[in-house]
Motif scaffolding. Structure first.
Motif, PDB file in Angstrom:
ATOM      1  N   GLU A  23     -27.186  37.403  19.704  1.00 22.62           N
ATOM      2  CA  GLU A  23     -28.066  38.451  19.176  1.00 22.62           C
ATOM      3  C   GLU A  23     -28.021  38.472  17.647  1.00 22.62           C
ATOM      4  O   GLU A  23     -29.050  38.646  16.979  1.00 22.62           O
ATOM      5  N   ALA A  24     -26.824  38.287  17.091  1.00 25.07           N
ATOM      6  CA  ALA A  24     -26.686  38.272  15.632  1.00 25.07           C
ATOM      7  C   ALA A  24     -27.402  37.070  15.026  1.00 25.07           C
ATOM      8  O   ALA A  24     -28.034  37.171  13.968  1.00 25.07           O
ATOM      9  N   ILE A  25     -27.322  35.917  15.693  1.00 24.20           N
ATOM     10  CA  ILE A  25     -27.999  34.713  15.207  1.00 24.20           C
ATOM     11  C   ILE A  25     -29.513  34.910  15.198  1.00 24.20           C
ATOM     12  O   ILE A  25     -30.218  34.449  14.290  1.00 24.20           O
ATOM     13  N   ALA A  26     -30.010  35.616  16.219  1.00 19.01           N
ATOM     14  CA  ALA A  26     -31.447  35.879  16.279  1.00 19.01           C
ATOM     15  C   ALA A  26     -31.888  36.861  15.191  1.00 19.01           C
ATOM     16  O   ALA A  26     -33.045  36.838  14.751  1.00 19.01           O
ATOM     17  N   ARG A  27     -30.963  37.679  14.733  1.00 19.97           N
ATOM     18  CA  ARG A  27     -31.297  38.737  13.768  1.00 19.97           C
ATOM     19  C   ARG A  27     -31.087  38.304  12.326  1.00 19.97           C
ATOM     20  O   ARG A  27     -31.850  38.686  11.434  1.00 19.97           O
ATOM     21  N   TRP A  28     -30.043  37.512  12.072  1.00 18.68           N
ATOM     22  CA  TRP A  28     -29.706  37.135  10.701  1.00 18.68           C
ATOM     23  C   TRP A  28     -29.614  35.618  10.562  1.00 18.68           C
ATOM     24  O   TRP A  28     -29.402  34.903  11.545  1.00 18.68           O
ATOM     25  N   ASP A  29     -29.732  35.147   9.333  1.00 27.03           N
ATOM     26  CA  ASP A  29     -29.676  33.707   9.043  1.00 27.03           C
ATOM     27  C   ASP A  29     -28.216  33.275   8.891  1.00 27.03           C
ATOM     28  O   ASP A  29     -27.710  33.079   7.788  1.00 27.03           O
ATOM     29  N   ILE A  30     -27.553  33.132  10.003  1.00 24.68           N
ATOM     30  CA  ILE A  30     -26.125  32.772  10.009  1.00 24.68           C
ATOM     31  C   ILE A  30     -25.981  31.278   9.776  1.00 24.68           C
ATOM     32  O   ILE A  30     -26.608  30.455  10.446  1.00 24.68           O
ATOM     33  N   ARG A  31     -25.129  30.907   8.822  1.00 24.08           N
ATOM     34  CA  ARG A  31     -25.006  29.505   8.416  1.00 24.08           C
ATOM     35  C   ARG A  31     -23.747  28.815   8.931  1.00 24.08           C
ATOM     36  O   ARG A  31     -23.630  27.597   8.836  1.00 24.08           O
ATOM     37  N   ALA A  32     -22.790  29.569   9.459  1.00 27.69           N
ATOM     38  CA  ALA A  32     -21.583  28.968  10.041  1.00 27.69           C
ATOM     39  C   ALA A  32     -20.909  30.004  10.931  1.00 27.69           C
ATOM     40  O   ALA A  32     -21.093  31.215  10.759  1.00 27.69           O
ATOM     41  N   ILE A  33     -20.130  29.506  11.893  1.00 28.72           N
ATOM     42  CA  ILE A  33     -19.379  30.367  12.818  1.00 28.72           C
ATOM     43  C   ILE A  33     -17.906  29.967  12.721  1.00 28.72           C
ATOM     44  O   ILE A  33     -17.569  28.789  12.812  1.00 28.72           O
ATOM     45  N   ILE A  34     -17.039  30.964  12.528  1.00 30.02           N
ATOM     46  CA  ILE A  34     -15.594  30.711  12.547  1.00 30.02           C
ATOM     47  C   ILE A  34     -15.016  31.404  13.771  1.00 30.02           C
ATOM     48  O   ILE A  34     -15.231  32.607  13.976  1.00 30.02           O
TER      49      ILE A  34
END
Length: 478
Positions: free
Chosen positions: A237-248
């Motif tokens: 849901e967060a990826i769909a909402r914001w431009d996330i560039r990496a996941i830790i």
């Protein structure tokens, strides 16, 4: 390691424990519910009565169940809480972290604040003897820089360790770093730009939050389950909402919760867009009390996972030996590594490489994992026994059981100020870590973290736990 083999290797009583935990978390058994009798559960699961008794006793010791006189067992009442995704924000934790990380100049009664491993072991003495030998040898050779990827023997041994953890580790991809912290920093610098948004599990290790702060990155905190880790649906849901560039993410025994990401979640996280690199922090993975699950990296078919590990939690944090499998980012990361260090610690790398090749490390790891498992059980037993003396604590705290490492995450009622508790504990020579450093919005003010790595070294540790619980009760009642 496949999931079927994983199930086969589990002990019978552990299977009963897993069954009961799943039933409790799914709502089949709720707070205060009476559980099946020993005979009923024995027949239902086709196991011996002694196996059921062992499972009930283990769950009682860690505060999931309670024995009721002449009535069997029931689920212990616990507090529940819903944590929401926190919108992307800048991180500002440096000041408070400097305070809590300062090392005391006195002997503590209960040293449970810092996540340093126990170094009172024969293998550690052998390691430092090897460091001494290497120091004498290097005094007689010309000085030189140890360029990336690192000392060849060490690189070979670290690849072997990684392979034994179930993660294919091509030597051509492995880079030795100055601890896992530098490895994560290099991974972020190779994949992001200042101002980018990074998804982290929440609560999140404060060192990672500090790293994001130093690199000018924003954190979006994804809710995590204290048992199963990051919530994949919330991440998507967060990826769909914001431009996330990496996941830790830390799938094995995340700091501070000790959560263990299930196999299906490890696969599911790889269904997020392949353009988003995943940084897998596995520093606690080798401290599992049961057979390890496959790493996310081992399940990755698109070369998007950067795998990070370290010897800081299973040998000695002072070594500052970490490593990473950089995959498609290796060339960029190797250049950054060379520019940052202009060479590595020759002495430490050669000494640790020689030590690892001696075969002593594996026996040490087995020994320390048993020590940590015993320490967790003893601490929780004493904590629950001490808490039972304070009626107002009953059902007002929560400690989630762990299946690896030496960290425990303790939840108190929402109005409790655990930073004030931390300061009072410090004044009484008891160390804890306040939950406020594991988030950017103060959402964990009523939590604190405990490390039991060095518990058995202190003869009066039970008195320390009793004092800790007394202080907790005072703050909960305030």
């Amino acid at each position: 390691m496949g999931t079927d083999l994983y199930r086969v290797k589990q002990s019978k009583y552990q299977s009963v424990i897993d069954y009961l935990r799943n039933a409790i978390e799914s709502g089949v058994f709720q707070s205060g519910d009476k559980l099946p009798s020993i005979r009923q559960l024995s027949e239902q699961l086709s196991v011996s009565k002694n196996t059921v008794i062992r499972a009930y006793q283990e769950l009682e010791a860690i505060g999931v169940l309670e024995a009721v006189s002449k009535s069997g067992y029931r689920v212990l009442a616990t507090i529940e809480e819903k944590i929401e995704t926190v919108a992307p924000s800048e991180v500002d934790l440096l000041g408070v972290c400097k305070e809590i990380l300062s090392y005391p100049d006195y002997k503590e009664l209960l040293p449970t604040g810092s996540a340093h491993p126990c170094i009172e072991a024969p293998a550690i003495r052998s390691l430092y003897a090897e460091i001494g030998r290497q120091s004498r040898q290097q005094a007689n050779i010309l000085s030189h820089y140890q360029l990336p990827p690192g000392e060849p023997l060490l690189v070979k041994q670290l690849a072997k360790l990684t392979q034994e953890l179930g993660t294919p580790a091509p030597i051509s991809e492995l880079l030795v770093t100055h601890g896992a912290q530098q490895a994560i920093s290099l991974a972020l610098r190779a994949t992001t730009q200042p101002g980018d948004i990074i998804a982290v599990e929440s609560p999140c290790y404060f060192g990672t939050l500090l790293l994001l702060e130093s690199l000018g990155l924003q954190a979006v905190e994804i809710p995590s389950c204290p048992r199963d880790g990051i919530k994949i649906n919330a991440l998507k849901e967060a990826i769909a909402r914001w431009d996330i560039r990496a996941i830790i993410v830390t799938p094995n025994f995340a700091n501070p919760t000790g959560s263990l990401m299930p196999l299906n979640a490890r696969r599911d996280i790889l269904t997020t867009p392949s353009t988003i690199p995943i940084i897998e922090d596995d520093v606690f993975g080798s401290l599992s009390y049961q057979p390890q699950l496959p790493s996310i990296r081992s399940l990755d078919t698109e070369q998007r996972v950067i795998y990070v590990n370290s010897l800081s939690k299973n040998l000695d944090s002072r070594l500052r030996i970490g490593w990473m499998l950089a995959g498609q980012y290796r060339q960029t990361i190797e250049k950054l590594l060379l520019c940052d260090n202009m060479g590595s610690l020759n002495l430490m790398q050669s000494a640790v490489g020689t030590f690892l090749s001696s075969g002593k490390y594996k026996a040490h790891l087995t020994r320390m994992t048993r020590v940590y498992q015993s320490n967790v059980k003893q601490f929780l037993t004493q904590f629950h026994q001490s808490a039972s003396q304070y009626p107002k604590l009953k059902g007002r705290y929560r400690v989630v059981p762990v299946s690896g490492s030496f960290l425990l995450w303790i939840q108190l009622p929402e109005q409790t100020d655990c930073f004030a508790l931390y300061r009072e504990c410090k004044a009484n020579k008891v160390s804890i870590l306040p939950g406020s450093v594991f988030g950017t919005s103060g959402q964990y003010q009523h939590y604190f973290r405990i490390s039991v790595a060095n518990l058995s070294l202190y003869l009066n540790w039970k008195e320390g736990v009793e004092l800790l619980v007394k202080l907790v009760a005072q703050h909960v009642e305030a």
